[in-house]
Design an enzyme around this catalytic site. Structure first.
Site, PDB file in Angstrom:
ATOM      1  N   TYR A 208       0.955  -1.457   0.248  1.00 27.43           N
ATOM      2  CA  TYR A 208       0.073  -0.044  -0.036  1.00 27.43           C
ATOM      3  C   TYR A 208       1.280   0.947  -0.035  1.00 27.43           C
ATOM      4  O   TYR A 208       0.665   1.901   0.571  1.00 27.43           O
ATOM      5  CB  TYR A 208      -0.838  -0.183   1.258  1.00 27.43           C
ATOM      6  CG  TYR A 208      -2.003  -1.236   1.337  1.00 27.43           C
ATOM      7  CD1 TYR A 208      -2.372  -1.279   0.324  1.00 27.43           C
ATOM      8  CD2 TYR A 208      -1.488  -1.879   2.215  1.00 27.43           C
ATOM      9  CE1 TYR A 208      -3.842  -2.291   0.673  1.00 27.43           C
ATOM     10  CE2 TYR A 208      -2.568  -3.125   2.556  1.00 27.43           C
ATOM     11  CZ  TYR A 208      -3.828  -3.526   1.573  1.00 27.43           C
ATOM     12  OH  TYR A 208      -4.764  -3.872   1.911  1.00 27.43           O
TER      13      TYR A 208
ATOM     14  N   TYR B   5     -14.669  -4.467   2.831  1.00 32.11           N
ATOM     15  CA  TYR B   5     -13.346  -5.593   3.132  1.00 32.11           C
ATOM     16  C   TYR B   5     -13.336  -6.798   3.105  1.00 32.11           C
ATOM     17  O   TYR B   5     -12.841  -7.257   4.835  1.00 32.11           O
ATOM     18  CB  TYR B   5     -12.452  -4.237   3.422  1.00 32.11           C
ATOM     19  CG  TYR B   5     -11.330  -4.340   3.056  1.00 32.11           C
ATOM     20  CD1 TYR B   5      -9.931  -4.538   1.357  1.00 32.11           C
ATOM     21  CD2 TYR B   5     -10.337  -5.521   3.869  1.00 32.11           C
ATOM     22  CE1 TYR B   5      -9.033  -5.006   1.514  1.00 32.11           C
ATOM     23  CE2 TYR B   5      -8.796  -5.800   3.214  1.00 32.11           C
ATOM     24  CZ  TYR B   5      -7.759  -5.832   2.666  1.00 32.11           C
ATOM     25  OH  TYR B   5      -6.657  -6.253   2.037  1.00 32.11           O
TER      26      TYR B   5
ATOM     27  N   ASP C   2     -17.080 -12.948   8.218  1.00 38.85           N
ATOM     28  CA  ASP C   2     -15.780 -12.495   8.038  1.00 38.85           C
ATOM     29  C   ASP C   2     -14.862 -12.102   9.248  1.00 38.85           C
ATOM     30  O   ASP C   2     -15.399 -10.419   9.874  1.00 38.85           O
ATOM     31  CB  ASP C   2     -15.315 -11.693   6.919  1.00 38.85           C
ATOM     32  CG  ASP C   2     -13.661 -10.956   6.711  1.00 38.85           C
ATOM     33  OD1 ASP C   2     -13.519 -11.444   7.861  1.00 38.85           O
ATOM     34  OD2 ASP C   2     -13.486 -10.456   5.583  1.00 38.85           O
TER      35      ASP C   2
ATOM     36  N   LYS D 205      -5.554 -12.330  12.234  1.00 38.79           N
ATOM     37  CA  LYS D 205      -5.330 -11.495  13.019  1.00 38.79           C
ATOM     38  C   LYS D 205      -4.954 -11.223  14.530  1.00 38.79           C
ATOM     39  O   LYS D 205      -3.930 -12.468  14.654  1.00 38.79           O
ATOM     40  CB  LYS D 205      -5.928 -10.079  12.243  1.00 38.79           C
ATOM     41  CG  LYS D 205      -6.243  -9.923  11.105  1.00 38.79           C
ATOM     42  CD  LYS D 205      -6.864  -8.308  11.407  1.00 38.79           C
ATOM     43  CE  LYS D 205      -6.946  -8.034   9.762  1.00 38.79           C
ATOM     44  NZ  LYS D 205      -5.748  -7.092   9.165  1.00 38.79           N
TER      45      LYS D 205
HETATM   46  C1  LIG Z   1     -12.463  -7.947   7.375  1.00 42.34           C
HETATM   47  C2  LIG Z   1     -11.154  -8.669   7.176  1.00 42.34           C
HETATM   48  N1  LIG Z   1     -11.005  -9.568   6.025  1.00 42.34           N
HETATM   49  C3  LIG Z   1     -10.073 -10.359   5.550  1.00 42.34           C
HETATM   50  C4  LIG Z   1      -8.909  -9.085   5.772  1.00 42.34           C
HETATM   51  C5  LIG Z   1      -7.713  -9.752   5.321  1.00 42.34           C
HETATM   52  O1  LIG Z   1      -6.493 -10.139   5.927  1.00 42.34           O
HETATM   53  P1  LIG Z   1      -5.118 -10.504   5.908  1.00 42.34           P
HETATM   54  O2  LIG Z   1      -4.701  -8.818   5.671  1.00 42.34           O
HETATM   55  O3  LIG Z   1      -4.342 -10.812   6.450  1.00 42.34           O
HETATM   56  O4  LIG Z   1      -4.497 -11.286   5.023  1.00 42.34           O
HETATM   57  C6  LIG Z   1      -8.769  -7.982   6.306  1.00 42.34           C
HETATM   58  C7  LIG Z   1      -7.778  -7.437   6.638  1.00 42.34           C
HETATM   59  O5  LIG Z   1      -7.803  -6.163   6.749  1.00 42.34           O
HETATM   60  C8  LIG Z   1     -10.436  -7.866   7.231  1.00 42.34           C
HETATM   61  O6  LIG Z   1      -9.995  -7.125   7.841  1.00 42.34           O
END
Ligand SMILES: Cc1ncc(COP(=O)(O)O)c(C=O)c1O
Length: 421
Positions: A15, A143, A229, A258
């Site tokens: 980014y 996202y 998610d 995370k």
């Molecule tokens: C809700 C959500 N799903 C998926 C992801 C993607 O995770 P990663 O960055 O570990 O690929 C993120 C990352 O910020 C997220 O906030």
């Protein structure tokens, strides 16, 4: 050469517009909520290192868990083999997750947890004889990650624009439109995917538990799978262990990453109900879930995730987050009336402030708004690392932060926003 000069010669950062970006912070050490730079600065990590770090940096118990595991087994293929940390972590997660999520599929990060969820949902319908259910319904402002499938279900943005030709089509709706959409098109929908309660990278947008409960209910009614998610929201961020608990719902599939490993090692989990799992059981090998990664169920990652679950249970984490939530609400509320503040939002351990140039017009510029980098610099000068999402400033600390440290952060935020830079 110092670290920054060496970095500039060979590294390409995520980014980051490498032509114009300021020098990266040369971090040499982390301890608790603080990061230390090569040139002697101490910075409070106000985003918990991209939302992953929940027990602070260099936690002795987590360090020890990895060291102990490394002496026994660092990694092994996870197709056709298993190991104690993977089995124990699956057992512990199944015990902690909303009732009904009984199978744990491991992968590498948040995006792969989402990829696996989408593939699982689509193949499930093929396996059980409803192959016309192929569409995915996703929310505006979503996202879900940066791999191609995760980008497809994410809302269109500056992140995804160059790759539009690669993305599969998705039905995009607001939570309030899910019901109508499923009434019209439900029989061709495989799954609805949501970030429950809190849409993170889309701008720290919070949405109500009642809407989530309604989405769950109408997915049931139309026989559509619900994918939650919880890559960001899992492990206490919204004030409950999992955000789905706010609405007392169990999704068919849940994605975790995370904070799963307390920010130590990359790992993803896609948890599924027994019904989904059984859809893949067959004498026909073509019905196998053909998905996997070299580092699936990495033992070091599993070991640190187990140690993190111990700390969560011992530390009365949800009470700590409730106190953090009150402090954020009280501290940020006075900002809401400022002319350059469009909205103040707090949920669990997340506080967000949406900045506007004029309150009456709500004319925020989104992710590329230049206020973001100006805020970043202003906070850095004060020893605070915050990385706004464009015009949305947020604070999401590790849970080990003290009340005094939170108060100090709130003072910095107040001062910078009132300076109207
Ligand atoms: C809700 C959500 N799903 C998926 C992801 C993607 O995770 P990663 O960055 O570990 O690929 C993120 C990352 O910020 C997220 O906030």
């Amino acid at each position: 050469m110092n670290l920054v000069d060496r970095d500039r010669a060979v590294v390409w950062h995520p980014y980051t517009q490498m032509k114009t970006a300021a020098a990266p912070l040369p971090i040499v050490r982390g301890q608790g909520v603080y990061l230390y730079t090569e040139d002697g600065r101490r910075l409070l990590d106000g985003t918990s290192s991209w939302w992953v770090n929940i027990h602070g940096h260099a936690h002795p118990r987590l360090n020890q868990a990895i060291a102990e595991q490394a002496k026994k087994l660092e990694h092994v293929i996870f197709a056709g083999a298993t190991h104690e940390p993977a089995v124990e972590l699956a057992e512990r997660l199944v015990g902690a997750l909303p009732a009904g999520l009984t199978r744990i599929f491991y992968s590498d990060n948040g995006s792969t947890a989402v990829e696996a969820a989408i593939k699982m949902a689509v193949q499930y319908w093929q396996n059980v004889g409803q192959p016309s259910r192929t569409r995915i319904v996703a929310l505006h402002h979503a996202y879900h990650g940066d791999t191609v499938g995760a980008m497809s279900v994410s809302d269109a943005s500056v992140f995804t624009a160059p790759f539009a030709s690669l993305l599969f089509p998705v039905d995009r709706v607001d939570p309030s439109d899910v019901e109508r959409h499923l009434e019209e098109h439900g029989d061709r929908v495989a799954a609805v995917i949501v970030e429950p309660m809190l849409q993170g990278a889309g701008g720290m947008i919070m949405w109500p538990a009642e809407s989530l409960a309604r989405v769950r209910e109408c997915c049931y009614r139309h026989g559509v799978l619900l994918i939650a998610d919880e890559v960001l929201t899992g492990f206490g961020r919204t004030g409950r262990m999992f955000a789905c608990e706010h609405a007392a719902v169990t999704p068919d599939i849940m994605c975790l990453s995370k904070a799963l490993t307390a920010g130590y090692l990359p790992m993803g989990v896609t948890a599924a109900t027994n019904a989904i799992y059984e859809g893949f059981l067959s004498d026909d090998r073509a019905k196998t879930f053909f998905h996997g990664h070299s580092f699936t169920a990495n033992p070091l990652a599993c070991a640190v995730a187990l140690a993190s679950l111990d700390l969560i249970e011992e530390g009365n984490l949800l009470e700590r987050i409730a106190r953090l939530e009150r402090q954020l609400r009280d501290g940020l509320a006075p900002l809401a009336s400022l002319p350059n503040v469009g909205d103040v939002r707090v949920l669990g351990g997340v506080g967000a402030i949406e900045l506007v140039s004029d309150k009456t017009r709500k004319d925020a510029g989104g992710y590329l708004d230049t206020i973001g980098p100006r805020l970043y610099d202003a906070f850095l000068k004060r020893g605070l690392l915050l990385r706004p999402l464009g015009n949305v400033l947020y604070f999401m600390p590790s849970y080990v932060i003290t009340d005094n440290e939170v108060a100090w952060v709130l003072e910095q935020i107040d001062a910078v926003i009132r300076s109207n830079l």
